[in-house]
Design an enzyme around this catalytic site. Structure first.
Site, mmCIF file in Angstrom:
data_model
loop_
_atom_site.group_PDB
_atom_site.id
_atom_site.type_symbol
_atom_site.label_atom_id
_atom_site.label_comp_id
_atom_site.label_asym_id
_atom_site.label_seq_id
_atom_site.Cartn_x
_atom_site.Cartn_y
_atom_site.Cartn_z
ATOM 1 N N TYR A 28 0.841 -1.202 0.000
ATOM 2 C CA TYR A 28 0.000 0.000 0.000
ATOM 3 C C TYR A 28 0.876 1.252 0.000
ATOM 4 O O TYR A 28 0.659 2.181 -0.780
ATOM 5 C CB TYR A 28 -0.944 -0.019 1.211
ATOM 6 C CG TYR A 28 -1.677 1.275 1.410
ATOM 7 C CD1 TYR A 28 -2.708 1.654 0.558
ATOM 8 C CD2 TYR A 28 -1.319 2.145 2.439
ATOM 9 C CE1 TYR A 28 -3.369 2.861 0.728
ATOM 10 C CE2 TYR A 28 -1.975 3.345 2.622
ATOM 11 C CZ TYR A 28 -2.995 3.708 1.767
ATOM 12 O OH TYR A 28 -3.638 4.915 1.933
ATOM 13 N N GLU A 50 -11.693 5.673 4.927
ATOM 14 C CA GLU A 50 -11.191 6.592 5.962
ATOM 15 C C GLU A 50 -12.241 6.817 7.044
ATOM 16 O O GLU A 50 -11.908 6.911 8.223
ATOM 17 C CB GLU A 50 -10.760 7.927 5.352
ATOM 18 C CG GLU A 50 -9.510 7.853 4.493
ATOM 19 C CD GLU A 50 -8.220 7.586 5.255
ATOM 20 O OE1 GLU A 50 -8.200 7.619 6.500
ATOM 21 O OE2 GLU A 50 -7.205 7.344 4.578
ATOM 22 N N TRP A 58 -5.036 2.143 10.508
ATOM 23 C CA TRP A 58 -5.279 1.999 9.077
ATOM 24 C C TRP A 58 -5.118 0.543 8.629
ATOM 25 O O TRP A 58 -5.861 0.068 7.777
ATOM 26 C CB TRP A 58 -4.357 2.926 8.290
ATOM 27 C CG TRP A 58 -4.571 2.858 6.814
ATOM 28 C CD1 TRP A 58 -3.659 2.491 5.878
ATOM 29 C CD2 TRP A 58 -5.768 3.146 6.084
ATOM 30 N NE1 TRP A 58 -4.221 2.535 4.618
ATOM 31 C CE2 TRP A 58 -5.515 2.940 4.717
ATOM 32 C CE3 TRP A 58 -7.051 3.560 6.456
ATOM 33 C CZ2 TRP A 58 -6.465 3.117 3.721
ATOM 34 C CZ3 TRP A 58 -8.008 3.746 5.469
ATOM 35 C CH2 TRP A 58 -7.709 3.529 4.116
#
Length: 195
Positions: A28, A50, A58
């Site tokens: 990522y 988000e 995350w």
């Protein structure tokens, strides 16, 4: 180059420290984070992700990304905007996502508002990128991770405007993380391999 030597080369690359040793996180970091996105579908995907991440790490969301893709109609904004009570019930029973009713309902509300912005500005991308000088990504000069801000005047302005429009789970800190994820701002370390 053998597979083993290729992996050793990748392991020796300098990355932002948050990427750690998790291969999903590194992928990522290397391929997505900080790369400018102008495509509304991908911007909507990150808006959903988000918002789901609020209060969590995350990596927790990244590991569930494909589950979110399935649960939220491949991030088709029109389909998500049309979700009703049965969809909310389905999502609340989906162990592959974060089952928080406020976040689930927030995602549906945000989908409806996303479409309103598309109508007003031609695209969500047009709306969002107009907050940046020259509509260009900000190239921050990050030497250490402690130099990365949690929010900025621009994230404050975007968040304030979106909240005024009714968006949920998009405070200034989430907004800044969204800006990083979508490449509105490049916060890679100056010596990072992904810069």
């Amino acid at each position: 180059m053998t597979q083993d030597s290729r992996l050793k080369t990748l392991d020796s690359l300098i990355r932002c420290s948050w990427a750690g040793s998790d291969l999903l996180y590194q992928k990522y970091h290397d391929e997505e984070w900080g790369k400018p996105i102008y495509d509304d579908k991908i911007l909507f995907e990150f808006l959903i992700l988000e918002g789901a991440q609020a209060g969590l790490s995350w990596i927790t969301i990244l590991r569930r990304r494909e589950n979110y893709r399935k649960a939220f109609a491949d991030f088709n904004v029109k389909k998500v905007a049309a979700f009703g009570e049965k969809d909310v019930e389905r999502l609340m029973n989906d162990a592959g996502i974060i089952r928080n009713k406020l976040k689930v309902n927030g995602a549906i509300t945000n989908a409806k508002l996303f479409i309103e912005i598309q109508k007003e500005f031609g695209s969500f991308s047009n709306y969002l990128w107009r907050f940046l000088p020259g509509k260009k990504p900000l190239q921050n000069q990050i030497v250490t991770m402690s130099d990365v801000p949690a929010q900025t005047e621009i994230s404050d302005a975007i968040s304030k405007d979106m909240k005024k429009r009714g968006f949920k789970f998009f405070g200034t800190t989430i907004c800044y993380a969204f800006m990083q994820a979508t490449g509105m701002v490049n916060d890679h370390l100056l010596d990072c391999c992904a810069r």
